[in-house]
Design an enzyme around this catalytic site. Structure first.
Site, PDB file in Angstrom:
ATOM      1  N   HIS A 425      10.089   7.495   2.713  1.00  0.00           N
ATOM      2  CA  HIS A 425       9.441   6.291   3.257  1.00  0.00           C
ATOM      3  C   HIS A 425      10.496   5.308   3.737  1.00  0.00           C
ATOM      4  O   HIS A 425      11.673   5.366   3.367  1.00  0.00           O
ATOM      5  CB  HIS A 425       8.502   5.634   2.244  1.00  0.00           C
ATOM      6  CG  HIS A 425       9.159   5.167   0.990  1.00  0.00           C
ATOM      7  ND1 HIS A 425      10.005   4.066   0.934  1.00  0.00           N
ATOM      8  CD2 HIS A 425       9.074   5.637  -0.296  1.00  0.00           C
ATOM      9  CE1 HIS A 425      10.397   3.876  -0.301  1.00  0.00           C
ATOM     10  NE2 HIS A 425       9.872   4.828  -1.071  1.00  0.00           N
ATOM     11  N   CYS A 441      11.431   8.263  -5.013  1.00  0.00           N
ATOM     12  CA  CYS A 441      11.255   8.562  -3.599  1.00  0.00           C
ATOM     13  C   CYS A 441      12.590   8.563  -2.868  1.00  0.00           C
ATOM     14  O   CYS A 441      13.611   8.139  -3.407  1.00  0.00           O
ATOM     15  CB  CYS A 441      10.334   7.510  -2.964  1.00  0.00           C
ATOM     16  SG  CYS A 441       8.608   7.688  -3.442  1.00  0.00           S
TER      17      CYS A 441
END
Length: 466
Positions: A425, A441
């Protein structure tokens, strides 16, 4: 004798006249010839005649040949008269008027086989009954002609194309009324069985069914609407050139035969005008496919579907052949085409995440497409290693922000998950790429995350390792 001759002794001798020869008496032979011939004739006749006293339905056929007996039976049936008391008064019809028949030849043959004259034991047998067959149409016509006031004509079911619904519809049949043919038939049977040449019967008026029933018209409508549902020019299972329902109906003519059948015919000339425009609608060049595949060659995304090329063949007989098909209830015409296969361009894509170097590399067809410096999970939130695939993707999402998470980051852009809640992301809250910083992440700059988001389709392989 007038002549004499000297003997050896000198005496003269005269010949005495010979005694007349006795004639044989043949009168008995001539008298016997007629009697013998008669006996032979009688014997011969007994071999082809039916025994005395034989009868069929009161018709005496003894002493007749089978052929003559058959004629006698047929004549008696044809001449039997039935007087019908109807609401319009008394009318008389004969078996011939009613189209009555029996298998007279078979009856006569059986009578001779069972009761030949040469077999005296078979003489004077019991009479034989027979089933009379009446032609219902002829009988109804005869009764209608004799007593027209008793008859109301039925109305056949009919078929028409309805422009509003763009479908064929049936108008139901309407029953008529006439003298009860079954009652008249029964009276004829009874009279014939009894050997009577006439009889009287009271017959009421009964419904008269239309020759073309509602069900028969409905079946024809189903066939016609089936044509309209599928009509067109096909390549394989594809209706390449549809024909609209109104146009197809204008090609068709439906002709009832008055007995329940509806003949379908099609206008070849009208179909030809559609055939003339087929090449422009059918011919095309091949379109190559463009797909994204994984390292095993499996397609994960089709960027462009392939399409075969095709060229229409000879159409000189298409209109006539299609007209014949339509008459048989088939609206799907298979076009003669030559097809050209398309090629498929395959692009292999995969993603490599190196936690040791804190880099993410996009590989395309075995070559590096992009390499980004990233921030992976830190400490207890280290990003898991393994082989995964891109799954759910979303352009923007709040992360954390629910019970069970110790953080809340709003409006995280360009999220592409690959392992549970671990994904790629964009990151706007730090710029310390190259150092583990996340809760698991892969943090990237927003432009890089957007590029990966657009490049990596669902199913793209992701390898995470040190």
């Amino acid at each position: 004798m007038t002549d004499g001759a000297p003997g050896t002794d000198g005496a003269t001798y005269a010949w005495a006249p010979p005694e007349p020869t006795k004639r044989k008496n043949r009168s008995g032979l001539w008298i016997g010839i007629p009697a013998g011939a008669t006996a032979v004739a009688l014997i011969a006749a007994s071999l082809v005649l039916i025994a005395p006293g034989a009868s069929v339905a009161g018709v005496q056929i003894g002493g007749l040949t089978a052929g003559a007996a058959a004629q006698a039976i047929s004549n008696r049936l044809a001449e039997t008269a039935i007087t019908v008391d109807s609401p319009a008064g008394a009318v008389t019809v004969t078996g011939a008027d009613l189209g009555a028949t029996v298998d007279a030849a078979a009856l006569a043959d059986k009578a001779f086989a069972d009761n030949p004259m040469w077999k005296p034991a078979s003489w004077f047998p019991e009479g034989t009954g027979v089933q009379v067959q009446v032609n219902a149409d002829e009988a109804a016509t005869a009764l209608k002609n004799r007593a027209p006031g008793t008859y109301r004509a039925p109305v056949d079911a009919s078929i028409a194309y309805d422009a509003g619904s763009q479908a064929y519809v049936a108008t139901p049949a309407e029953a008529g009324e006439g003298i009860d043919v079954a009652a008249v038939t029964a009276a004829l049977q009874s009279a014939f069985d009894a050997g009577q040449s006439s009889a009287t019967v009271t017959a009421s008026l009964v419904p008269v069914d239309a020759p073309v029933s509602t069900d028969e018209a409905g079946a024809a409508v189903a066939t016609l609407n089936g044509i309209l549902d599928s009509v067109g020019f096909y390549v394989g299972e594809e209706r390449t050139v549809p024909v609209d329902r109104a146009t197809a109906a204008s090609w068709l003519t439906v002709t009832p035969d008055g007995k329940g059948d509806f003949a379908i015919s099609a206008d070849t000339a009208a179909i030809q005008s559609a055939v003339a425009g087929l090449p422009g609608a059918v011919d095309r060049a091949p379109v190559n496919a463009d797909v994204i595949v994984d390292t095993g060659g499996e397609v994960i995304k089709a960027l462009a579907e392939g399409q075969t090329g095709r060229a229409l063949g000879d159409t000189s007989g298409v209109a006539a052949a299609f007209a014949k098909q339509l008459a048989e209830g088939n609206g799907r015409y298979a076009l003669p085409v030559t097809e050209t296969a398309f090629d498929t361009a395959k692009t292999e894509r995969r993603i490599d995440v190196n936690l040791s170097t804190q880099t993410t590399t996009l590989w395309q067809n075995g070559e590096v497409y992009r390499t980004y410096t990233i921030s992976s999970g830190a400490g207890d939130h280290a990003t898991h290693t393994g082989n995964f695939r891109i799954g759910w993707k979303t352009p923007m999402q709040d992360m954390g922000c629910v019970p069970g998470y110790d953080y809340c980051t709003k409006d995280v852009p360009w999220v592409a998950y690959f392992n549970g809640d671990e994904g790629f992301h964009g990151t706007y809250w730090h710029n310390n790429f190259g150092t583990p910083m996340s809760h698991g992440c892969i943090n990237m700059t927003i432009p890089q995350a957007k590029e990966l988001y657009d490049w990596a389709y669902r199913g793209t392989e992701v390898s995470v390792h040190y």
